[in-house]
Design an enzyme around this catalytic site. Structure first.
Site, PDB file in Angstrom:
ATOM      1  N   GLU A 107      -3.091 -92.707  36.271  1.00  0.00           N
ATOM      2  CA  GLU A 107      -4.012 -92.356  37.360  1.00  0.00           C
ATOM      3  C   GLU A 107      -4.035 -90.824  37.507  1.00  0.00           C
ATOM      4  OE1 GLU A 107      -2.178 -92.937  41.222  1.00  0.00           O
ATOM      5  OE2 GLU A 107      -4.107 -93.343  42.195  1.00  0.00           O
ATOM      6  N   ASN A 147     -11.431 -92.091  43.261  1.00  0.00           N
ATOM      7  CA  ASN A 147     -10.274 -92.082  42.369  1.00  0.00           C
ATOM      8  C   ASN A 147     -10.641 -93.060  41.243  1.00  0.00           C
ATOM      9  OD1 ASN A 147      -7.771 -92.340  41.163  1.00  0.00           O
ATOM     10  ND2 ASN A 147      -6.636 -92.409  43.089  1.00  0.00           N
ATOM     11  N   LYS A 186     -11.116 -96.844  42.279  1.00  0.00           N
ATOM     12  CA  LYS A 186      -9.959 -97.480  42.951  1.00  0.00           C
ATOM     13  C   LYS A 186     -10.357 -98.162  44.257  1.00  0.00           C
ATOM     14  CE  LYS A 186      -5.212 -96.219  44.365  1.00  0.00           C
ATOM     15  NZ  LYS A 186      -4.251 -95.089  44.369  1.00  0.00           N
ATOM     16  N   GLU A 238      -4.685 -90.248  50.552  1.00  0.00           N
ATOM     17  CA  GLU A 238      -5.782 -90.774  49.709  1.00  0.00           C
ATOM     18  C   GLU A 238      -6.987 -91.175  50.547  1.00  0.00           C
ATOM     19  OE1 GLU A 238      -5.274 -93.126  46.142  1.00  0.00           O
ATOM     20  OE2 GLU A 238      -3.111 -93.005  46.418  1.00  0.00           O
ATOM     21  N   CYS A 258      -3.076 -97.830  40.271  1.00  0.00           N
ATOM     22  CA  CYS A 258      -1.886 -97.646  41.107  1.00  0.00           C
ATOM     23  C   CYS A 258      -1.698 -98.720  42.179  1.00  0.00           C
ATOM     24  CB  CYS A 258      -1.858 -96.244  41.702  1.00  0.00           C
ATOM     25  SG  CYS A 258      -0.203 -95.842  42.305  1.00  0.00           S
ATOM     26  N   ASN A 308       0.614 -93.048  40.214  1.00  0.00           N
ATOM     27  CA  ASN A 308       1.384 -91.896  40.691  1.00  0.00           C
ATOM     28  C   ASN A 308       2.133 -92.428  41.900  1.00  0.00           C
ATOM     29  OD1 ASN A 308       0.118 -88.804  39.904  1.00  0.00           O
ATOM     30  ND2 ASN A 308      -1.150 -90.578  39.430  1.00  0.00           N
TER      31      ASN A 308
HETATM   32  N1  CDV Z   1      -1.083 -93.582  44.123  1.00  0.00           N
HETATM   33  C1  CDV Z   1      -0.744 -94.705  44.772  1.00  0.00           C
HETATM   34  O1  CDV Z   1      -1.571 -95.577  44.986  1.00  0.00           O
HETATM   35  N2  CDV Z   1       0.533 -94.790  45.200  1.00  0.00           N
HETATM   36  C2  CDV Z   1       1.026 -95.893  45.991  1.00  0.00           C
HETATM   37  C3  CDV Z   1       2.145 -95.444  46.883  1.00  0.00           C
HETATM   38  C4  CDV Z   1       1.632 -94.611  48.000  1.00  0.00           C
HETATM   39  C5  CDV Z   1       2.895 -96.600  47.489  1.00  0.00           C
HETATM   40  C6  CDV Z   1       1.528 -97.036  45.123  1.00  0.00           C
HETATM   41  O2  CDV Z   1       1.213 -98.185  45.460  1.00  0.00           O
HETATM   42  O3  CDV Z   1       2.282 -96.822  44.173  1.00  0.00           O
END
Ligand code: CDV
Length: 305
Positions: free
Chosen positions: A43, A103, A120, A139, A165, A190
């Site tokens: 990501e 994203n 996303k 975010e 993510c 991330n």
């Molecule tokens: N970049 C993300 O989506 N990170 C989230 C964190 C904030 C929990 C994740 O689900 O990994």
């Protein structure tokens, strides 16, 4: 097919796109030497994970976004992939001509064509600076929730779908792709090692929950999954690594060992997806959609007893 995950170590605020793309290309060259045919990057591969920073005027952060893809900075990656005959996917921040911020991730064919774009869906965190938090996760300030939904595309003979993510923690993500016969789910992430949500939640628990989510999603939809981190120290903030490739039985078949730029790879026999899809997770035979209405009609928990 040999599938690779190109884990990327921290990208500092001052690091130009060209340096990051050079790192991506080095991993792609290495992947090609080892027989990889499709490569997954994280990501927001091109920049630091800036949602950890608050700015009053969000336009100040527009420079982290790409207004076209490919662009001058990423064209060399596309050119290299075409020369090597490598399909790939990576995430970046997208600013549309209408001024919308997403994203985003894309799947690119070995011929260099963008076959699919995903924005996303599940944006974690909050929209305003929260003084109670030691670590911000903004975010919801910098991105709109994606408008693409979860789609699949056939690339290199494989039915592929993307998630980004936080999406990996939601069974709805996986089932939406599973219902389209997905055979390979790609996930870039991330994930901060510290997010002050719970005092007990150390890095081991956070890595465990990441793996649990990916393994369960892969098993319950009988699909391969590749989850790839951007990790290590970024501007003094630590993000965990733990990139993995998971088979349709839910087992980890490749795992990163470090916290920097690192290639993982596994041979994926996509015929193996058919077993689960035709037995325990034969959706046509066993799903009971008459009982699933709440999943699409209700967001939060409603206690009525
Ligand atoms: N970049 C993300 O989506 N990170 C989230 C964190 C904030 C929990 C994740 O689900 O990994």
């Amino acid at each position: 097919m040999i599938v690779g995950g190109a884990q990327i170590g921290g990208i500092q605020k001052a690091e130009p796109r060209a340096t990051v793309v050079a790192r991506m290309m080095a991993l792609m060259e290495q992947a090609h030497r080892q027989g990889v045919q499709f490569l997954v990057y994280p990501e927001m591969t091109l920049t630091t994970f800036f949602p950890r920073f608050y700015v009053e005027d969000r336009a100040e952060f527009d420079h982290w976004f790409e207004t076209e893809m490919p662009n001058a900075a990423t064209q060399p990656l596309f050119d290299l992939a075409r020369r090597l005959g490598m399909g790939f996917t990576f995430g970046y921040c997208e600013l549309t001509p209408e001024g919308q911020h997403f994203n985003t991730s894309i799947i690119v064919s070995p011929g260099g064509e963008i076959l699919s774009t995903y924005r996303k869906t599940h944006l974690p965190g909050h929209a305003d600076h929260d003084p109670a938090r030691t670590h911000q996760h903004l975010e919801k300030r910098y991105f709109l929730a994606g408008d693409t939904g979860f789609n699949v595309v056939r690339n290199q003979g494989v039915i592929m779908g993307m998630a980004i993510c936080n999406d990996r923690r939601w069974p709805e993500t996986w089932r939406s792709l599973g219902l389209q016969g997905v055979e390979l789910v790609t996930i870039g992430y991330n994930t901060p090692s510290q997010n002050n949500l719970s005092a007990e939640e150390g890095i081991e628990r956070r890595v465990y929950h990441h793996e649990l989510s990916v393994c369960a999603g892969a098993y319950q939809n009988s699909t391969y999954a590749v989850a790839v981190a951007k990790c290590g120290l970024e501007d003094g903030n630590h993000m965990f690594a733990g990139s993995i490739i998971v088979d349709p039985d839910g087992f980890v078949i490749a795992r990163a060992t470090g916290e920097g730029d690192e290639l993982i790879l596994a041979e994926c026999d996509f015929d193996k997806c058919a077993f689960g899809k035709s037995t325990v997770f034969n959706f046509a035979a066993h799903r009971r959609i008459e009982h699933y209405g709440r999943i699409t009609n209700q967001t939060g928990v409603r206690i009525e007893v």
